[in-house]
Motif scaffolding. Structure first.
Motif, PDB file in Angstrom:
ATOM      1  N   ALA A  49      31.233  36.845  28.402  1.00  0.00           N
ATOM      2  CA  ALA A  49      32.625  37.046  28.808  1.00  0.00           C
ATOM      3  C   ALA A  49      33.263  35.676  28.948  1.00  0.00           C
ATOM      4  O   ALA A  49      32.566  34.677  29.193  1.00  0.00           O
ATOM      5  N   LEU A  92      39.636  43.025  31.742  1.00  0.00           N
ATOM      6  CA  LEU A  92      38.916  44.220  31.302  1.00  0.00           C
ATOM      7  C   LEU A  92      39.732  45.447  31.679  1.00  0.00           C
ATOM      8  O   LEU A  92      40.226  45.557  32.813  1.00  0.00           O
ATOM      9  N   LEU A 150      29.641  45.035  33.007  1.00  0.00           N
ATOM     10  CA  LEU A 150      29.652  43.640  32.585  1.00  0.00           C
ATOM     11  C   LEU A 150      28.216  43.213  32.269  1.00  0.00           C
ATOM     12  O   LEU A 150      27.306  43.395  33.089  1.00  0.00           O
ATOM     13  N   ARG A 151      28.015  42.642  31.058  1.00  0.00           N
ATOM     14  CA  ARG A 151      26.707  42.134  30.662  1.00  0.00           C
ATOM     15  C   ARG A 151      26.851  40.654  30.346  1.00  0.00           C
ATOM     16  O   ARG A 151      27.617  40.278  29.453  1.00  0.00           O
ATOM     17  N   LEU A 152      26.108  39.818  31.102  1.00  0.00           N
ATOM     18  CA  LEU A 152      26.224  38.372  30.949  1.00  0.00           C
ATOM     19  C   LEU A 152      24.842  37.754  30.796  1.00  0.00           C
ATOM     20  O   LEU A 152      23.833  38.307  31.232  1.00  0.00           O
ATOM     21  N   GLU A 176      23.590  42.301  34.684  1.00  0.00           N
ATOM     22  CA  GLU A 176      24.514  43.420  34.513  1.00  0.00           C
ATOM     23  C   GLU A 176      25.180  43.756  35.846  1.00  0.00           C
ATOM     24  O   GLU A 176      24.529  43.753  36.900  1.00  0.00           O
ATOM     25  N   ARG A 219      28.338  46.536  37.239  1.00  0.00           N
ATOM     26  CA  ARG A 219      29.415  47.488  36.990  1.00  0.00           C
ATOM     27  C   ARG A 219      30.567  47.168  37.935  1.00  0.00           C
ATOM     28  O   ARG A 219      30.386  47.093  39.148  1.00  0.00           O
ATOM     29  N   LEU A 220      31.754  46.958  37.380  1.00  0.00           N
ATOM     30  CA  LEU A 220      32.935  46.584  38.143  1.00  0.00           C
ATOM     31  C   LEU A 220      33.689  47.859  38.516  1.00  0.00           C
ATOM     32  O   LEU A 220      34.579  48.323  37.800  1.00  0.00           O
ATOM     33  N   LEU A 264      37.374  37.060  36.163  1.00  0.00           N
ATOM     34  CA  LEU A 264      37.745  38.235  35.387  1.00  0.00           C
ATOM     35  C   LEU A 264      38.693  39.101  36.192  1.00  0.00           C
ATOM     36  O   LEU A 264      38.747  39.004  37.417  1.00  0.00           O
ATOM     37  N   VAL A 306      39.968  43.297  36.431  1.00  0.00           N
ATOM     38  CA  VAL A 306      39.799  44.680  35.983  1.00  0.00           C
ATOM     39  C   VAL A 306      41.085  45.429  36.317  1.00  0.00           C
ATOM     40  O   VAL A 306      41.538  45.434  37.458  1.00  0.00           O
TER      41      VAL A 306
END
Length: 779
Positions: free
Chosen positions: A698, A704, A715-717, A751, A753-754, A776, A778
């Motif tokens: 990201a 997002l 979200l995967r970082l 990972e 989740r937002l 970021l 959302v």
């Protein structure tokens, strides 16, 4: 007459007199005078330390009577009373036959009662047992007067008159009349005032000075004229010119809620003396009343002022306005159990000092942290990064306080408070936890102020005393050294605070702390000077929140005004106890500067230390290893290297680690000194994550979108080293909005989740302090 006849007659007379005396004695025993006893109805008077009435409670007949002794009444009144009413009081046996004969003659010649011929003793008898104004009634008075003289001394009879003489309306006794009509105690009567109260019982309803001033003055002047030869002529002249005035009858009403509280302890006593100062009490009530107009409806206030030397309470305001039922006037908020907010923090840091966990400049982390799932935030929703104990206390920061409490242990903290006299109440089934330091329990203003006296009493906390005979109850809350240090921090910020002259109470000698409970339900401020400890509470007694009401903006200004009004004198000079010293310490290690290599002292701080202890900074919560470590650097370029990848000469450099959560908060200068230098080119392959980190997956500033009716975005970082991929052995810590979320191997993806719309800061850092951050949104 022959002797033989005299003897029987004499014997008969003697036996007859003996029988009469015996009959009188039996009658006296069977029909004693109705003397007032312990169970007799009486008013209850609550008075200040100087005798000023605070509040009076009438007896069951709604009569106001304030008990006094002879010595508590002005000699002017006693002299005028005896001269005008009964000049032979000290010599007659309760009845003055000459006065009775004069009264009888006046009645016979005029056909009406001109004077009653009553002595003071007879008047007391009539007050104690009312009789009709008839010959039979007068005879009964005479008999009762003789009984009184047989039982009581002259002073005791006079004292009964002083306390029971009718004074108009529901007033009885000279003290009640003096307080009600003249607004002063009977011991301070002037000549004219004494004469007025002497004549008042002759016709209490017709001579009341508040209703019939002209009649009262005329009657008073008769008494004054009678005093020629006893009073100086100049005093008589002045007294005759003085108007006969009286204030409107009203019930004294100072410290009404304390009076109600003490009334329950009266146990038959007619008077309760308190430790309150009437001027201080009035000042406190006026200052509270002055703020009512700026407060919303139903908001109340409470204040308590305690003398540090004696623990005596000088002022007590349990509610904002005792006459305003809309503000819960009858709810005593001095005693109510409420959440204390941050007002317990001084005790936390003081106890941690005594436990050897900290000194005044110990390094703490005011950054988002998670303590076994508990994630406290600051009141202002902002963070300061590295802070000292002194800064954490004076700024009332929450996260550092929880950090210290975790080290001290909440159960031990609550136990130590209780040992010092401050008992915390928990919800049913609740137990001490980390939230206790932020108001997760309850206590009262009374207990809180008593505990704060420890900062002015060498660590001894005390129970506030309301009556002079109350025992002194004190407990050891802190050592004298810890109490000195915490008071100095609250007053001036400590040695560092004085260096920049930013201490809140530095010029006034006041150490104070504010507190706000969850949901803005309670606003607190408690302060300590050399003379007083004062506590203030503001809120709604029913627990309804008041958004925008917090200790600093609503309670602290009132506290400052109270100190300005009650204790305006300059502060005294305090010297530290022998076991308290000022020493230079170093950050990030937290130890003495004199014991450290200069390269490890990245910041120097002037601190208070206790018992010669300079404990190091708390162990790192996110990564293991020692705070001190060493690296190898090249002797020429000062770059980091290792012998297995560099052939030139190497030197060893000592290093000091900052706590991992603080490294992202360091300024550039500190980062250059705290973070190891870059690797020499030949050792670039050794870099792994410590050579620099980069979040991938990201981009900074990315937005997002949350699908309508769909799942929250996942979200995967991943993290990469700037000079090559991270090796498999390193670990990194991921933080979401400053709070640790996961500790993972550097090569493992992260990972999250937002779930909620809003702003997210994602940070990754490694064990060397290298980090990267992206933001970021959302929507």
């Amino acid at each position: 007459m022959s002797p033989s006849l005299v003897t029987p007659r004499f014997r008969l007379l003697r036996y007859g007199l003996a029988a009469l005396l015996l009959a009188l004695l039996i009658a006296d025993r069977l029909f004693p005078p109705p003397l007032p006893g312990r169970d007799s109805p009486h008013a209850l008077l609550i008075v200040a330390r100087d005798g000023t009435p605070l509040r009076a409670f009438p007896d069951r007949n709604h009569v106001w009577r304030h008990p006094v002794t002879l010595n508590e009444v002005s000699p002017l009144y006693r002299e005028a009373l005896l001269r005008y009413e009964d000049r032979y009081f000290r010599w007659h046996p309760g009845v003055n036959p000459f006065a009775l004969l004069r009264a009888a003659g006046q009645w016979a010649t005029s056909g009406r009662i001109v004077s009653g011929g009553s002595t003071l003793t007879m008047q007391v008898a009539r007050v104690l047992e009312p009789t009709p104004r008839t010959v039979a009634g007068k005879a009964r008075q005479i008999l009762r007067a003789v009984q009184l003289e047989a039982r009581l001394s002259k002073d005791e009879i006079l004292t009964l008159y002083l306390n029971y003489a009718p004074m108009g309306g529901v007033l009885e006794g000279v003290e009640a009349a003096s307080r009600a009509y003249l607004g002063k105690p009977a011991r301070r009567l002037s000549h004219a005032e004494a004469a007025l109260l002497v004549v008042l019982p002759q016709a209490p309803s017709l001579l009341r000075p508040d209703r019939h001033p002209s009649a009262a003055r005329a009657a008073r002047d008769k008494v004054i004229q009678r005093m020629h030869g006893s009073w100086p002529e100049a005093d008589i002249t002045d007294a005759l010119q003085e108007p006969a005035y009286a204030q409107t009858l009203r019930e004294p009403l100072l410290a009404p809620l304390l009076a109600e509280r003490l009334k329950k302890t009266a146990a038959g006593r007619p008077r309760i003396d308190t430790t309150l100062d009437p001027q201080a009490q009035q000042t406190v009530e006026l200052l509270l009343a002055d703020r009512l107009g700026a407060l919303p409806a139903r908001v109340s206030m409470a204040a308590l002022v305690v003398d540090n030397a004696t623990l005596e309470v000088r002022a007590y305001a349990g509610s904002a306005d005792f006459t305003d039922k809309e503000r819960f006037s009858h709810v005593d908020m001095v005693r109510a159990q409420r959440s204390p907010g941050s007002t317990l923090k001084p005790f936390l840091y003081g106890l941690a000092l005594d436990e050897g966990l900290i000194h005044s400049e110990s390094l703490l982390a005011d950054v988002p942290q998670s303590f076994a799932g508990y994630q406290p935030g600051n009141f202002q929703q902002s963070f300061h990064g590295p802070v000292s104990v002194a800064e954490a206390l004076t700024k009332s920061l929450n996260v550092p306080a929880v950090e210290v409490l975790e080290r001290l242990d909440p159960v031990r903290f609550v136990s130590l408070l209780r040992r010092g006299g401050l008992k915390l109440e928990f919800p049913k089934g609740g137990e001490p936890n980390l939230a206790v330091i932020l108001g997760g329990a309850s206590t009262s203003l009374e207990q809180l102020v008593g505990a704060y006296t420890a900062f002015a009493r060498q660590g001894l906390a005390g129970k506030p005393r309301y009556t002079p005979d109350a025992p002194v109850e004190e407990q050891r809350m802190l050592s004298a050294g810890a109490a000195f240090i915490i008071r100095d921090l609250l007053e001036s910020g400590g040695p560092m605070g004085r260096a920049v002259e930013s201490g809140a109470g530095i010029r006034r000698g006041i150490a104070w702390k504010t507190g706000t409970s969850f949901g803005f339900r309670d606003a607190w401020s408690v302060g300590v000077s050399d003379r007083f400890t004062i506590g203030v509470w503001i809120g709604r007694p029913d627990g309804t929140p008041n958004p925008g009401f917090f200790g600093a903006n609503i309670a602290a200004p009132l506290l400052v005004d109270l100190f300005n009004s009650l204790d305006a004198g300059p502060p005294g000079r305090r010297t530290p106890p022998p076991n308290v010293k000022q020493e230079r310490i170093c950050w990030p290690l937290g130890t003495r500067a004199s014991h450290e290599d200069a390269s490890l002292c990245q910041q120097s701080r002037l601190a208070w230390t206790l018992n010669d202890a300079a404990p190091p900074t708390f162990p790192d919560r996110l990564r293991g290893g020692e705070a001190r470590y060493a690296i190898q650097i090249t002797t020429d370029s000062q770059l980091r290297a290792r012998a297995n990848c560099h052939t030139g000469p190497l030197a060893t450099r000592p290093m000091a680690r900052w706590p991992a959560v603080l490294e992202p908060w360091l300024d550039e200068d500190l980062r250059r000194r705290a973070i190891p230098p870059a690797w020499v080119a030949s050792c670039a392959g050794q870099a792994r994550p410590e050579s620099g980190l980069k979040i991938v997956g990201a981009s900074d500033g990315e937005i997002l979108r949350r699908p309508v009716g769909g799942n929250a975005p996942l979200l995967r970082l991943e993290v990469r080293g700037q000079a090559g991929g991270p090796g498999p052995g390193g670990e990194v810590v991921w933080l979401v909005n400053g709070r640790p979320s996961a500790r993972l191997a550097a090569g493992k993806g992260f990972e999250q989740r937002l779930a909620e719309p809003g702003h997210y800061d994602i940070t990754v850092l490694d064990d060397t302090g290298s980090y990267d951050r992206i933001s970021l949104s959302v929507r």
